[in-house]
Design a protein around this motif. Structure first.
Motif, PDB file in Angstrom:
ATOM      1  N   GLN A   1     -52.835  67.642 -26.549  1.00 25.22           N
ATOM      2  CA  GLN A   1     -52.524  68.928 -25.921  1.00 25.22           C
ATOM      3  C   GLN A   1     -53.823  69.566 -25.420  1.00 25.22           C
ATOM      4  O   GLN A   1     -54.859  69.494 -26.065  1.00 25.22           O
ATOM      5  CB  GLN A   1     -51.863  69.876 -26.932  1.00 25.22           C
ATOM      6  CG  GLN A   1     -50.429  69.584 -27.221  1.00 25.22           C
ATOM      7  CD  GLN A   1     -49.526  69.846 -26.024  1.00 25.22           C
ATOM      8  OE1 GLN A   1     -49.784  70.701 -25.184  1.00 25.22           O
ATOM      9  NE2 GLN A   1     -48.451  69.092 -25.963  1.00 25.22           N
ATOM     10  N   GLY A   2     -53.746  70.207 -24.280  1.00 25.89           N
ATOM     11  CA  GLY A   2     -54.905  70.925 -23.738  1.00 25.89           C
ATOM     12  C   GLY A   2     -55.910  70.043 -23.033  1.00 25.89           C
ATOM     13  O   GLY A   2     -56.114  70.164 -21.838  1.00 25.89           O
TER      14      GLY A   2
ATOM     15  N   PHE B   1     -51.445  73.620 -28.406  1.00 26.11           N
ATOM     16  CA  PHE B   1     -51.943  74.438 -27.299  1.00 26.11           C
ATOM     17  C   PHE B   1     -50.763  75.121 -26.624  1.00 26.11           C
ATOM     18  O   PHE B   1     -49.765  74.470 -26.312  1.00 26.11           O
ATOM     19  CB  PHE B   1     -52.695  73.533 -26.308  1.00 26.11           C
ATOM     20  CG  PHE B   1     -53.305  74.255 -25.147  1.00 26.11           C
ATOM     21  CD1 PHE B   1     -54.406  75.090 -25.332  1.00 26.11           C
ATOM     22  CD2 PHE B   1     -52.793  74.104 -23.881  1.00 26.11           C
ATOM     23  CE1 PHE B   1     -54.983  75.749 -24.254  1.00 26.11           C
ATOM     24  CE2 PHE B   1     -53.362  74.758 -22.794  1.00 26.11           C
ATOM     25  CZ  PHE B   1     -54.466  75.582 -22.986  1.00 26.11           C
ATOM     26  N   GLU B   2     -50.881  76.417 -26.422  1.00 27.26           N
ATOM     27  CA  GLU B   2     -49.850  77.218 -25.755  1.00 27.26           C
ATOM     28  C   GLU B   2     -48.464  77.010 -26.356  1.00 27.26           C
ATOM     29  O   GLU B   2     -47.465  76.877 -25.655  1.00 27.26           O
ATOM     30  CB  GLU B   2     -49.851  76.953 -24.250  1.00 27.26           C
ATOM     31  CG  GLU B   2     -51.119  77.442 -23.585  1.00 27.26           C
ATOM     32  CD  GLU B   2     -51.114  77.290 -22.071  1.00 27.26           C
ATOM     33  OE1 GLU B   2     -50.232  76.595 -21.518  1.00 27.26           O
ATOM     34  OE2 GLU B   2     -52.007  77.889 -21.449  1.00 27.26           O
TER      35      GLU B   2
END
Length: 181
Positions: free
Chosen positions: A86-87, A143-144
């Motif tokens: 992620q990210g 992430f998010e």
């Protein structure tokens, strides 16, 4: 039961339609498992933070469990050629003949941004020594509001994914992978 005339059987076989004899016994699925290997998903996005990742061995399958504090999360679990963090989008190195990309629609941090789950060893989330199907579970980050876990398995095998509600405001995402077809 009435028999199919031999001339009709030849026509059906020649036409590529196949023929199954009425008395032919079909093989029972392994341990009654009929899960398949297609992607599984559920849609709710939750703010219930991830608190733990654990595993278990069963007679017919290996199990990975993601624990959360609060409501059950949405998820997508699918076989992929590779799993990416992620990210950053960096490829997560995994052992195994096939890889499950597990996306949990929940963060691994609280509303203040503090980690609720920080693995001691991101490359080895759980000890999988002696498992028949699992080879490696690795952390792909959060992430998010989305969290990724890469699961290396022996081969592309049937799997299922589902959520459970536990006691004390705990929920679980469960991924079971069969030992064989």
């Amino acid at each position: 039961m009435k028999k199919i005339p031999a001339w009709l059987a030849v026509i059906l076989l020649d036409a590529g339609l196949g023929l199954v004899a009425p008395s032919a016994a079909s093989a029972a699925p392994y341990c009654g498992i009929n899960w398949g290997s297609q992607a599984k998903s559920a849609s709710p996005m939750v703010q219930s933070p991830i608190t733990n990742v654990r595993s278990g061995r069963h007679a017919c399958f290996d199990r990975l469990v993601v624990d959360l504090k609060g409501k059950a999360p949405g998820y997508t679990v699918r076989y992929a050629k590779a799993v990416y963090a992620q990210g950053s989008g960096k490829k997560i190195p995994l052992r195994g003949g096939a890889f499950l990309d597990i996306t949990v629609k929940a963060p691994a941090y609280n509303s203040a941004g503090r980690a609720t789950y920080a693995p001691k060893n991101p490359r080895e989330l759980v000890d999988l020594a002696g498992y028949r199907t699992f080879r490696q579970a690795a952390w792909g980050g959060s992430f998010e509001g989305l969290t990724t876990i890469g699961l290396g398995v022996r081969a592309t095998l049937p799997f299922r994914a589902f959520t459970l509600k536990g006691s004390n405001n705990v929920s679980m995402l469960v991924i079971d992978v069969a030992h064989r077809w």
